[in-house]
Write a protein that holds these residues in place. Sequence first.
Motif, mmCIF file in Angstrom:
data_model
loop_
_atom_site.group_PDB
_atom_site.id
_atom_site.type_symbol
_atom_site.label_atom_id
_atom_site.label_comp_id
_atom_site.label_asym_id
_atom_site.label_seq_id
_atom_site.Cartn_x
_atom_site.Cartn_y
_atom_site.Cartn_z
ATOM 1 N N THR A 76 87.890 36.944 -2.056
ATOM 2 C CA THR A 76 88.420 37.424 -3.335
ATOM 3 C C THR A 76 88.118 38.900 -3.425
ATOM 4 O O THR A 76 87.076 39.349 -2.978
ATOM 5 C CB THR A 76 87.699 36.751 -4.517
ATOM 6 N N HIS A 77 89.039 39.651 -4.008
ATOM 7 C CA HIS A 77 88.807 41.082 -4.201
ATOM 8 C C HIS A 77 88.849 41.354 -5.687
ATOM 9 O O HIS A 77 89.692 40.831 -6.387
ATOM 10 C CB HIS A 77 89.902 41.903 -3.522
ATOM 11 N N THR A 78 87.914 42.163 -6.143
ATOM 12 C CA THR A 78 87.930 42.523 -7.557
ATOM 13 C C THR A 78 87.919 44.027 -7.656
ATOM 14 O O THR A 78 87.284 44.701 -6.852
ATOM 15 C CB THR A 78 86.643 42.039 -8.262
ATOM 16 N N ALA A 79 88.603 44.545 -8.665
ATOM 17 C CA ALA A 79 88.529 45.984 -8.899
ATOM 18 C C ALA A 79 88.568 46.181 -10.400
ATOM 19 O O ALA A 79 89.105 45.356 -11.133
ATOM 20 C CB ALA A 79 89.717 46.697 -8.261
ATOM 21 N N HIS A 80 87.972 47.260 -10.865
ATOM 22 C CA HIS A 80 88.129 47.557 -12.273
ATOM 23 C C HIS A 80 88.213 49.049 -12.437
ATOM 24 O O HIS A 80 87.770 49.803 -11.576
ATOM 25 C CB HIS A 80 86.963 46.991 -13.099
ATOM 26 N N THR A 81 88.812 49.466 -13.551
ATOM 27 C CA THR A 81 88.863 50.888 -13.817
ATOM 28 C C THR A 81 88.678 51.051 -15.321
ATOM 29 O O THR A 81 89.075 50.193 -16.098
ATOM 30 C CB THR A 81 90.182 51.503 -13.332
ATOM 31 N N CYS A 82 88.014 52.111 -15.731
ATOM 32 C CA CYS A 82 87.700 52.273 -17.140
ATOM 33 C C CYS A 82 88.017 53.680 -17.622
ATOM 34 O O CYS A 82 87.826 54.648 -16.891
ATOM 35 C CB CYS A 82 86.219 52.000 -17.381
ATOM 36 N N PHE A 83 88.528 53.732 -18.832
ATOM 37 C CA PHE A 83 88.861 55.000 -19.453
ATOM 38 C C PHE A 83 87.919 55.120 -20.637
ATOM 39 O O PHE A 83 88.154 54.529 -21.694
ATOM 40 C CB PHE A 83 90.329 54.954 -19.912
ATOM 41 N N LEU B 51 96.413 48.424 -8.475
ATOM 42 C CA LEU B 51 96.858 47.712 -9.672
ATOM 43 C C LEU B 51 96.042 48.131 -10.877
ATOM 44 O O LEU B 51 96.584 48.408 -11.943
ATOM 45 C CB LEU B 51 96.682 46.200 -9.484
ATOM 46 N N ALA B 52 94.715 48.198 -10.685
ATOM 47 C CA ALA B 52 93.854 48.567 -11.802
ATOM 48 C C ALA B 52 94.223 49.958 -12.293
ATOM 49 O O ALA B 52 94.348 50.198 -13.504
ATOM 50 C CB ALA B 52 92.380 48.508 -11.396
ATOM 51 N N ASP B 53 94.440 50.871 -11.373
ATOM 52 C CA ASP B 53 94.798 52.231 -11.780
ATOM 53 C C ASP B 53 96.159 52.285 -12.464
ATOM 54 O O ASP B 53 96.335 52.996 -13.457
ATOM 55 C CB ASP B 53 94.797 53.170 -10.560
ATOM 56 N N GLN B 72 90.290 44.998 -15.546
ATOM 57 C CA GLN B 72 89.659 44.316 -14.425
ATOM 58 C C GLN B 72 90.721 43.511 -13.686
ATOM 59 O O GLN B 72 91.504 42.806 -14.313
ATOM 60 C CB GLN B 72 88.579 43.383 -14.976
ATOM 61 N N VAL B 73 90.776 43.633 -12.368
ATOM 62 C CA VAL B 73 91.793 42.928 -11.579
ATOM 63 C C VAL B 73 91.097 42.094 -10.512
ATOM 64 O O VAL B 73 90.175 42.575 -9.858
ATOM 65 C CB VAL B 73 92.736 43.939 -10.879
ATOM 66 N N VAL B 74 91.526 40.845 -10.338
ATOM 67 C CA VAL B 74 90.961 40.007 -9.283
ATOM 68 C C VAL B 74 92.114 39.490 -8.439
ATOM 69 O O VAL B 74 93.083 38.956 -8.976
ATOM 70 C CB VAL B 74 90.212 38.796 -9.873
ATOM 71 N N ILE B 75 92.013 39.654 -7.131
ATOM 72 C CA ILE B 75 93.021 39.078 -6.228
ATOM 73 C C ILE B 75 92.278 38.193 -5.246
ATOM 74 O O ILE B 75 91.253 38.591 -4.711
ATOM 75 C CB ILE B 75 93.787 40.166 -5.449
ATOM 76 N N GLY B 76 92.769 36.985 -5.000
ATOM 77 C CA GLY B 76 92.087 36.109 -4.059
ATOM 78 C C GLY B 76 93.080 35.387 -3.174
ATOM 79 O O GLY B 76 94.257 35.245 -3.517
ATOM 80 N N GLU B 77 92.579 34.897 -2.044
ATOM 81 C CA GLU B 77 93.424 34.159 -1.122
ATOM 82 C C GLU B 77 93.668 32.777 -1.712
ATOM 83 O O GLU B 77 92.755 32.147 -2.237
ATOM 84 C CB GLU B 77 92.693 34.040 0.210
#
Lengths: 112, 120
Positions: A76-83, B51-53, B72-77
């Motif tokens: 799983t990949h998670t990313a976040h961005t905050c303003f 995607l988050a950006d 917050q973005v989550v991508i999984g297989e």
Amino acid sequence: MDFEGEGDRTFNQEEVRQIVEESVNSSLANAIYTHSKVTTWQATIVENTLKRLAALNKPFKYVVTCMISQNTGGATHTAHTCFWDAETDGFTKFRFENQTMVCLTTVYGMGI
Amino acid sequence: MSDGKTYAIQPQFHKKFKPMQVKEIIQKCLDEKLTDKKYHVDKASKFTRELADTIKQELKDLNWDRYKYVVQVVIGEQRGEGVKMGSRCFWDEETDNQAFATFSNDSLFATAVAYGVYLY
């Protein structure tokens, strides 16, 4: 604005991480992924964390998220961005993993 | 955040965080980015960040004053595993809100959440 501890206008990462770690460990230590219990675990972790954060009485708004997933080896990949205002706001994360599941909890704190 | 003290404790009605509008925006971003894409370990990492950006930029373009955003973005297989995501927030219900959307296809699943918090 007069708050007690006016000096605590910056998000204290260490303190919050400690709180999250204790909440997660108390719910999930020695637990096996069970579909019927996941909702309860997740709700408990998030509510306990939020209660303790609110009890800190700091001039912050909080967002707590918790993701529990089965450990099937899939990635799983998670990313976040905050303003936000980097001087007062911040976040912490805590990852818990065992044989059957992975739990990722994040807390975002935004100064008022 | 360069606009100092305006003593505005509530956003104007037409500039309030609107969950339904934000949900549509997030869904559109997810669909545009991920339709017909397959899960690939190197690309997934890049997709989540992009995607988050993108979502954050679209939120900023809405020009709602004094709002702070967390995306917050989550991508999984997609392996048929169970995933549960939830959140609770300690904030002012009248001014702050959240929106989320999900996307899934045969090889991946994705979730994106956006929170909007008003600065007094």
